[in-house]
Scaffold this motif. Structure first.
Motif, mmCIF file in Angstrom:
data_model
loop_
_atom_site.group_PDB
_atom_site.id
_atom_site.type_symbol
_atom_site.label_atom_id
_atom_site.label_comp_id
_atom_site.label_asym_id
_atom_site.label_seq_id
_atom_site.Cartn_x
_atom_site.Cartn_y
_atom_site.Cartn_z
ATOM 1 N N LEU A 1 0.853 -1.184 0.000
ATOM 2 C CA LEU A 1 0.000 0.000 0.000
ATOM 3 C C LEU A 1 0.890 1.235 0.000
ATOM 4 C CD1 LEU A 1 -2.544 -1.217 2.698
ATOM 5 C CD2 LEU A 1 -3.000 -0.940 0.254
ATOM 6 N N ASP B 1 -2.816 5.786 -0.925
ATOM 7 C CA ASP B 1 -4.001 4.985 -0.585
ATOM 8 C C ASP B 1 -4.654 5.516 0.685
ATOM 9 O OD1 ASP B 1 -3.666 3.125 -2.751
ATOM 10 O OD2 ASP B 1 -2.135 2.081 -1.564
ATOM 11 N N VAL B 2 -3.831 5.900 1.645
ATOM 12 C CA VAL B 2 -4.350 6.448 2.903
ATOM 13 C C VAL B 2 -4.996 7.809 2.654
ATOM 14 C CG1 VAL B 2 -3.724 7.225 5.230
ATOM 15 C CG2 VAL B 2 -2.658 5.172 4.275
ATOM 16 N N LYS C 1 -6.330 8.877 -0.076
ATOM 17 C CA LYS C 1 -7.590 8.654 -0.792
ATOM 18 C C LYS C 1 -8.701 8.283 0.179
ATOM 19 C CE LYS C 1 -9.630 5.837 -4.441
ATOM 20 N NZ LYS C 1 -9.410 4.749 -5.405
ATOM 21 N N GLU C 2 -8.388 7.413 1.133
ATOM 22 C CA GLU C 2 -9.387 7.028 2.133
ATOM 23 C C GLU C 2 -9.820 8.229 2.975
ATOM 24 O OE1 GLU C 2 -11.991 4.895 4.601
ATOM 25 O OE2 GLU C 2 -11.180 4.404 2.620
ATOM 26 N N LEU C 3 -8.858 9.043 3.376
ATOM 27 C CA LEU C 3 -9.181 10.235 4.151
ATOM 28 C C LEU C 3 -10.051 11.197 3.346
ATOM 29 C CD1 LEU C 3 -5.765 10.837 5.933
ATOM 30 C CD2 LEU C 3 -7.912 10.133 7.017
ATOM 31 N N ASN D 1 -12.084 10.395 0.923
ATOM 32 C CA ASN D 1 -13.411 9.793 0.820
ATOM 33 C C ASN D 1 -14.219 9.998 2.091
ATOM 34 O OD1 ASN D 1 -13.009 8.871 -1.791
ATOM 35 N ND2 ASN D 1 -12.336 6.833 -1.124
ATOM 36 N N ARG D 2 -13.560 9.927 3.220
ATOM 37 C CA ARG D 2 -14.258 10.144 4.495
ATOM 38 C C ARG D 2 -14.676 11.605 4.671
ATOM 39 N NH1 ARG D 2 -10.803 6.824 9.041
ATOM 40 N NH2 ARG D 2 -10.907 4.790 8.025
ATOM 41 N N HIS D 3 -13.950 12.487 4.071
ATOM 42 C CA HIS D 3 -14.221 13.926 4.206
ATOM 43 C C HIS D 3 -15.483 14.340 3.451
ATOM 44 C CE1 HIS D 3 -13.330 18.121 4.823
ATOM 45 N NE2 HIS D 3 -13.386 18.345 3.518
#
Length: 96
Positions: free
Chosen positions: A82, A86-87, A89-91, A93-95
């Motif tokens: 990873l 990738d991290v 992108k996840e953050l 998406n959560r925003h």
């Protein structure tokens, strides 16, 4: 003034290369050789040390421990195939 955040990309590339090409006395290479469980343990240790430094209000030590945590996190991500992207992108998406 350089963007120090951009250094994380450079560090990630160095970690990636040391996974396979570093000499045996490389700390990063040693981490990979010890395996994902060991790297995860180091992430946990550094997280605890960071928390203690922050609670004690020691800003210098907090920065140093945060740097240790980020480094070991990047190693763990590489060991897991990873990336920091990738991290991020996840953050992101959560925003939303």
């Amino acid at each position: 003034m350089s963007n120090n955040i951009a250094f994380l990309d450079e560090l990630e590339a160095v970690i990636r290369s040391r996974r396979t090409t570093a000499t045996s006395n490389s700390y990063t290479r040693t981490l990979f050789e010890r395996g994902t469980a060991f790297i995860a343990q180091k992430v946990g240790e550094e997280g605890v040390e960071l928390a203690i430094a922050a609670v004690q209000g020691d800003k210098t030590r907090t920065v140093a421990e945060a740097a240790d945590l980020v480094y070991h996190l990047l190693v763990l991500l590489e060991a897991s195939d990873l990336t920091l992207a990738d991290v991020a992108k996840e953050l992101a998406n959560r925003h939303r």
